[in-house]
Design a protein around this motif. Structure first.
Motif, PDB file in Angstrom:
ATOM      1  N   LYS A  23       0.843  -1.262  -0.017  1.00  0.00           N
ATOM      2  CA  LYS A  23       0.014  -0.049  -0.032  1.00  0.00           C
ATOM      3  C   LYS A  23       0.773   1.303   0.042  1.00  0.00           C
ATOM      4  O   LYS A  23       0.427   2.205  -0.794  1.00  0.00           O
ATOM      5  CB  LYS A  23      -1.036   0.055   1.228  1.00  0.00           C
ATOM      6  N   ALA A  24       2.111   1.362   0.893  1.00  0.00           N
ATOM      7  CA  ALA A  24       2.742   2.261   0.704  1.00  0.00           C
ATOM      8  C   ALA A  24       3.559   2.768  -0.529  1.00  0.00           C
ATOM      9  O   ALA A  24       3.577   3.733  -0.908  1.00  0.00           O
ATOM     10  CB  ALA A  24       3.808   2.193   1.821  1.00  0.00           C
ATOM     11  N   THR A  25       3.934   1.804  -1.408  1.00  0.00           N
ATOM     12  CA  THR A  25       4.380   1.722  -2.616  1.00  0.00           C
ATOM     13  C   THR A  25       3.381   2.205  -3.771  1.00  0.00           C
ATOM     14  O   THR A  25       3.748   3.228  -4.468  1.00  0.00           O
ATOM     15  CB  THR A  25       5.023   0.276  -3.051  1.00  0.00           C
ATOM     16  N   ARG A  26       2.233   1.552  -3.498  1.00  0.00           N
ATOM     17  CA  ARG A  26       1.115   2.411  -4.336  1.00  0.00           C
ATOM     18  C   ARG A  26       0.834   3.922  -4.146  1.00  0.00           C
ATOM     19  O   ARG A  26       0.657   4.820  -5.026  1.00  0.00           O
ATOM     20  CB  ARG A  26      -0.269   1.531  -4.093  1.00  0.00           C
ATOM     21  N   LYS A  27       0.738   4.354  -2.749  1.00  0.00           N
ATOM     22  CA  LYS A  27       0.759   5.591  -2.471  1.00  0.00           C
ATOM     23  C   LYS A  27       1.833   6.484  -3.129  1.00  0.00           C
ATOM     24  O   LYS A  27       1.404   7.513  -3.449  1.00  0.00           O
ATOM     25  CB  LYS A  27       0.333   5.842  -0.793  1.00  0.00           C
ATOM     26  N   LEU A  28       3.041   6.050  -2.539  1.00  0.00           N
ATOM     27  CA  LEU A  28       4.081   6.912  -3.106  1.00  0.00           C
ATOM     28  C   LEU A  28       4.289   7.087  -4.739  1.00  0.00           C
ATOM     29  O   LEU A  28       4.473   8.028  -5.137  1.00  0.00           O
ATOM     30  CB  LEU A  28       5.670   6.176  -2.848  1.00  0.00           C
ATOM     31  N   LYS A  29       3.790   6.015  -5.553  1.00  0.00           N
ATOM     32  CA  LYS A  29       3.768   5.956  -7.004  1.00  0.00           C
ATOM     33  C   LYS A  29       2.636   6.996  -7.450  1.00  0.00           C
ATOM     34  O   LYS A  29       2.776   7.656  -8.161  1.00  0.00           O
ATOM     35  CB  LYS A  29       3.491   4.601  -7.510  1.00  0.00           C
ATOM     36  N   ALA A  30       1.461   7.044  -6.698  1.00  0.00           N
ATOM     37  CA  ALA A  30       0.405   7.985  -7.187  1.00  0.00           C
ATOM     38  C   ALA A  30       0.766   9.212  -6.848  1.00  0.00           C
ATOM     39  O   ALA A  30       0.332  10.199  -7.869  1.00  0.00           O
ATOM     40  CB  ALA A  30      -0.761   7.329  -6.289  1.00  0.00           C
ATOM     41  N   ARG A  31       1.446   9.638  -5.789  1.00  0.00           N
ATOM     42  CA  ARG A  31       1.914  10.982  -5.469  1.00  0.00           C
ATOM     43  C   ARG A  31       2.863  11.501  -6.541  1.00  0.00           C
ATOM     44  O   ARG A  31       2.793  12.732  -6.822  1.00  0.00           O
ATOM     45  CB  ARG A  31       2.261  11.136  -4.147  1.00  0.00           C
ATOM     46  N   SER A  34       0.863  12.069  -9.756  1.00  0.00           N
ATOM     47  CA  SER A  34      -0.327  12.809  -9.692  1.00  0.00           C
ATOM     48  C   SER A  34      -0.258  14.398 -10.460  1.00  0.00           C
ATOM     49  O   SER A  34      -1.265  14.432 -11.177  1.00  0.00           O
ATOM     50  CB  SER A  34      -0.854  13.446  -8.321  1.00  0.00           C
TER      51      SER A  34
END
Length: 118
Positions: A23-31, A34
């Motif tokens: 989940k942290a990897t997904r969030k960092l990638k999305a940020r 963006s």
């Protein structure tokens, strides 16, 4: 027990740390992407708008020319305007379909990568 249930039952469940890491990897990638997605979306709206507007205007212009030089009972302006609009809508549909397939492919690759990391 069928084969699918057997595979599911024998798989080790991911730990809490693994889930949090994914989940942290997904969030960092999305940020990180963006800002790029916003500009990409605006660019795609512009591309789709122009891909409809240009054929419509070209059709109307040709129709005005034909009506001015070759008068008839029927309005070529209206007919070619509608033809240009139809061509533009088909063109826009083509671009959207192409981008949708690219996005789906990217999601598949990401999902496979996350599945293999588990």
């Amino acid at each position: 027990m069928n084969e699918r249930k057997l595979k599911t039952a024998t798989k080790a469940k991911p730990t809490l740390a693994t889930k949090v890491g994914i989940k942290a990897t997904r969030k960092l990638k999305a940020r990180s992407h963006s800002q790029q997605r916003v500009w990409f979306g605006l660019g795609m709206m512009g591309l789709i708008g122009w891909s409809v507007a240009i054929p419509t205007l070209v059709g109307a212009s040709i129709g005005v020319y034909v009506d001015g030089h070759y008068p008839s009972e029927r309005s070529w302006t209206l007919a070619l305007l509608v033809a240009g609009l139809a061509l533009g809508c088909f063109n826009a549909w083509h671009w959207i379909e192409k981008e949708d397939l690219a996005i789906d492919e990217e999601h598949k690759v990401t999902a496979e990568k996350e599945h293999n990391d588990e």
